[in-house]
Design a protein around this motif. Structure first.
Motif, PDB file in Angstrom:
ATOM      1  N   GLY A 100       0.798  -1.222   0.000  1.00  5.96           N
ATOM      2  CA  GLY A 100       0.000   0.000   0.000  1.00  5.96           C
ATOM      3  C   GLY A 100       0.826   1.265   0.000  1.00  5.96           C
ATOM      4  N   ARG A 101       2.114   1.167   0.298  1.00  5.08           N
ATOM      5  CA  ARG A 101       2.972   2.359   0.316  1.00  5.08           C
ATOM      6  C   ARG A 101       3.574   2.653  -1.059  1.00  5.08           C
ATOM      7  N   TYR A 102       3.275   1.807  -2.040  1.00  2.01           N
ATOM      8  CA  TYR A 102       3.858   1.945  -3.378  1.00  2.01           C
ATOM      9  C   TYR A 102       3.662   3.343  -3.966  1.00  2.01           C
ATOM     10  N   ALA A 103       2.462   3.891  -3.845  1.00  6.13           N
ATOM     11  CA  ALA A 103       2.162   5.190  -4.469  1.00  6.13           C
ATOM     12  C   ALA A 103       2.958   6.331  -3.850  1.00  6.13           C
ATOM     13  N   HIS A 104       3.478   6.128  -2.642  1.00  2.00           N
ATOM     14  CA  HIS A 104       4.129   7.220  -1.923  1.00  2.00           C
ATOM     15  C   HIS A 104       5.655   7.170  -1.984  1.00  2.00           C
ATOM     16  N   ARG A 105       6.213   6.214  -2.717  1.00  2.00           N
ATOM     17  CA  ARG A 105       7.668   6.149  -2.797  1.00  2.00           C
ATOM     18  C   ARG A 105       8.120   5.697  -4.178  1.00  2.00           C
ATOM     19  N   GLU A 106       9.349   5.998  -4.509  1.00  2.00           N
ATOM     20  CA  GLU A 106       9.921   5.557  -5.780  1.00  2.00           C
ATOM     21  C   GLU A 106      10.285   4.077  -5.666  1.00  2.00           C
ATOM     22  N   TRP A 107      10.151   3.361  -6.758  1.00  2.00           N
ATOM     23  CA  TRP A 107      10.314   1.909  -6.708  1.00  2.00           C
ATOM     24  C   TRP A 107      11.706   1.460  -6.281  1.00  2.00           C
ATOM     25  N   TRP A 108      12.703   2.320  -6.543  1.00  2.00           N
ATOM     26  CA  TRP A 108      14.066   1.904  -6.223  1.00  2.00           C
ATOM     27  C   TRP A 108      14.474   2.265  -4.786  1.00  2.00           C
ATOM     28  N   LYS A 109      13.604   2.958  -4.075  1.00  2.00           N
ATOM     29  CA  LYS A 109      13.945   3.386  -2.722  1.00  2.00           C
ATOM     30  C   LYS A 109      13.341   2.436  -1.687  1.00  2.00           C
ATOM     31  N   ALA A 110      14.075   2.249  -0.608  1.00  2.00           N
ATOM     32  CA  ALA A 110      13.602   1.385   0.468  1.00  2.00           C
ATOM     33  C   ALA A 110      12.522   2.098   1.281  1.00  2.00           C
ATOM     34  N   MET A 111      11.780   1.330   2.029  1.00  2.00           N
ATOM     35  CA  MET A 111      10.762   1.897   2.923  1.00  2.00           C
ATOM     36  C   MET A 111      11.440   2.772   3.974  1.00  2.00           C
ATOM     37  N   THR A 112      10.815   3.899   4.272  1.00  2.00           N
ATOM     38  CA  THR A 112      11.321   4.800   5.296  1.00  2.00           C
ATOM     39  C   THR A 112      10.672   4.473   6.641  1.00  2.00           C
ATOM     40  N   GLU A 113      11.138   5.131   7.681  1.00  2.00           N
ATOM     41  CA  GLU A 113      10.541   4.943   8.997  1.00  2.00           C
ATOM     42  C   GLU A 113       9.067   5.343   8.975  1.00  2.00           C
ATOM     43  N   LYS A 114       8.766   6.404   8.230  1.00  2.00           N
ATOM     44  CA  LYS A 114       7.379   6.840   8.102  1.00  2.00           C
ATOM     45  C   LYS A 114       6.525   5.739   7.459  1.00  2.00           C
ATOM     46  N   ASP A 115       7.063   5.111   6.399  1.00  2.00           N
ATOM     47  CA  ASP A 115       6.341   4.021   5.738  1.00  2.00           C
ATOM     48  C   ASP A 115       6.057   2.885   6.713  1.00  2.00           C
ATOM     49  N   TYR A 116       7.074   2.486   7.454  1.00  2.00           N
ATOM     50  CA  TYR A 116       6.910   1.389   8.404  1.00  2.00           C
ATOM     51  C   TYR A 116       5.874   1.735   9.479  1.00  2.00           C
ATOM     52  N   ASN A 117       5.886   2.993   9.934  1.00  2.00           N
ATOM     53  CA  ASN A 117       4.929   3.422  10.957  1.00  2.00           C
ATOM     54  C   ASN A 117       3.494   3.372  10.428  1.00  2.00           C
ATOM     55  N   ILE A 118       3.314   3.763   9.157  1.00  2.00           N
ATOM     56  CA  ILE A 118       1.978   3.753   8.560  1.00  2.00           C
ATOM     57  C   ILE A 118       1.485   2.324   8.368  1.00  2.00           C
ATOM     58  N   VAL A 119       2.382   1.427   7.947  1.00  2.00           N
ATOM     59  CA  VAL A 119       2.024   0.009   7.806  1.00  2.00           C
ATOM     60  C   VAL A 119       1.594  -0.553   9.165  1.00  2.00           C
ATOM     61  N   GLU A 120       2.343  -0.202  10.201  1.00  2.00           N
ATOM     62  CA  GLU A 120       2.014  -0.650  11.553  1.00  2.00           C
ATOM     63  C   GLU A 120       0.641  -0.115  11.971  1.00  2.00           C
ATOM     64  N   TRP A 121       0.407   1.160  11.682  1.00  2.00           N
ATOM     65  CA  TRP A 121      -0.878   1.791  12.008  1.00  2.00           C
ATOM     66  C   TRP A 121      -2.032   1.093  11.285  1.00  2.00           C
TER      67      TRP A 121
END
Length: 265
Positions: free
Chosen positions: A106-127
């Motif tokens: 679900g975080r695909y739309a918010h990041r470039e495909w070649w970049k790793a998940m950020t702390e913000k991404d991980y927090n949103i997934v957790e949420w």
């Protein structure tokens, strides 16, 4: 419809065809912001096609769909995905992935495909997993989930997009009554607590009446009517659209109309 409410989606004169078959015929509607709107209608009336048009997944032959005032088909797909998440009827999901991996998509739309998940991404997934109450399933393989668990995981993936609009196509299909109510209570809570606008197709008319601010009725590819459950769920509508004689009661406990089918019209 309360015209004081801002329409987050506005469709005008939509006509949609599959090859030579017209499925949607001249539909115009508005989806008010921060409300729950359910679409009901007989099988084959065009409900799913309408959702696909509203979510930019099917381009109509004519007409326009505006998302916050912009033609949705001129907005890049990833930009739409940042605003709108879609839970389709399909239950196909990669069985070898874990629940956490699925939700992370679900975080695909918010990041470039070649970049790793950020702390913000991980927090949103957790949420997203916390809100849908599947944190305890985070390391389970998708293939091991029950129908209710899988639907919650798919919902969490949608929420990981942090959408302002949630499009749900028959989200309670294949679920038992307990899991149906569980999912609809979650949708209701997301609308009230997070302010997410919800547009969903439901087969159960009583559930639509209970959980919706507005109901859109589709018949033969056309909009039959739109309004509050009290306005829409009537014996006359059920006879003309669904071909059944029914008794409609306004339940004080539920605060909405409830219908009881009597016989075919």
């Amino acid at each position: 419809m309360d015209i004081s409410l801002t329409p987050v989606i506005k469709a005008s004169n939509i006509v949609a065809r599959y090859k030579n078959k017209t499925v949607i015929e001249d539909i115009s509607l508005e989806i008010p912001e921060n409300k729950i709107v359910s679409i009901i209608g007989p099988n084959g009336s065009g409900k799913t096609t309408l959702l696909k048009v509203l979510s930019r997944n099917f381009k109509p032959g004519s007409g326009h769909v505006l998302l916050n005032g912009r033609d949705i088909f001129t907005i890049p797909y990833k930009s739409v995905a940042k605003q709108m998440a879609v839970l389709s009827q399909s239950h196909s999901s990669p069985g070898d992935f874990t629940v956490r991996q699925l939700v992370s998509f679900g975080r695909y739309a918010h990041r470039e495909w070649w970049k790793a998940m950020t702390e913000k991404d991980y927090n949103i997934v957790e949420w997203a997993m916390e809100v849908t109450e599947i944190l305890h399933l985070s390391n389970r393989k998708i293939s091991t989930l029950s129908g209710g668990e899988l639907q919650r995981a798919r919902m969490a993936m949608c929420l990981a997009q942090k959408p302002k609009i949630l499009i749900l196509d028959e989200p309670t299909t294949f679920l038992d009554i307990c899991h149906q109510l569980e999912l609809l209570e979650l949708v209701y809570s997301l609308n009230k607590k997070e302010g997410i606008t919800v547009v969903m197709v439901l087969h159960d008319i009583n559930q639509a009446a209970r959980y919706s601010d507005e109901i859109i009725v589709i018949k033969d590819g056309r909009k039959y009517m739109q309004g509050s459950p009290q306005k829409v769920i009537t014996s006359n509508m059920l006879k003309e659209v669904f071909n059944v004689f029914a008794y409609v009661s306004n339940e004080e406990y539920l605060g909405c109309p409830v219908f009881y089918p009597v016989k075919m019209a």
